[in-house]
Design a protein around this motif. Structure first.
Motif, mmCIF file in Angstrom:
data_model
loop_
_atom_site.group_PDB
_atom_site.id
_atom_site.type_symbol
_atom_site.label_atom_id
_atom_site.label_comp_id
_atom_site.label_asym_id
_atom_site.label_seq_id
_atom_site.Cartn_x
_atom_site.Cartn_y
_atom_site.Cartn_z
ATOM 1 N N ALA A 187 0.773 -1.149 -0.114
ATOM 2 C CA ALA A 187 0.041 0.101 0.096
ATOM 3 C C ALA A 187 0.745 1.262 0.049
ATOM 4 C CB ALA A 187 -0.873 -0.048 1.266
ATOM 5 N N GLU A 244 -6.978 -0.533 8.914
ATOM 6 C CA GLU A 244 -6.319 -0.930 7.437
ATOM 7 C C GLU A 244 -4.914 -1.073 7.580
ATOM 8 O OE1 GLU A 244 -5.716 1.136 3.071
ATOM 9 O OE2 GLU A 244 -7.281 1.900 4.316
ATOM 10 N N ALA A 286 -2.600 -4.515 7.097
ATOM 11 C CA ALA A 286 -1.662 -4.738 6.116
ATOM 12 C C ALA A 286 -0.058 -5.110 6.691
ATOM 13 C CB ALA A 286 -1.634 -3.531 5.340
#
Length: 98
Positions: A69, A77, A81
């Protein structure tokens, strides 16, 4: 590697040993830092030590090598990740519950 601070010292773990996500989470203000630009975050904290287990300390940059990302919209989030990257790179030593 010579670390900028001791990962078990006062600056690194606030008086108690913290591991992985807990160390990284302390570098982020959930209310003010999102969306979080990954490259800028790694530029700022990349050389900081992150204790993975009782024997292993790696740089924050090492953990983020597996993160694809460019930006995280929120705290959840980011942690998803990081968990995925840590598992993929052998930095995850927690027991999975079923």
């Amino acid at each position: 590697m010579d670390w900028p601070h001791d990962p078990d010292g006062e600056e690194g773990s606030e008086g108690g040993r913290k591991y992985g996500h807990a160390v990284i989470a302390k570098k982020v203000d959930e209310d003010q830092d999102f969306p979080l630009e990954v490259a800028a975050f790694v530029d700022q904290y990349g050389d900081d030590p992150v204790r993975i287990d009782h024997e292993t300390v790696v740089s924050l940059r090492d953990i983020f090598e597996g993160v694809d990302a460019e930006e995280f919209g929120d705290f959840v989030e980011m942690h998803r990740a990081l968990g995925k990257a840590m598992r993929a790179n052998g930095y995850w030593f927690y027991q999975e519950s079923s």
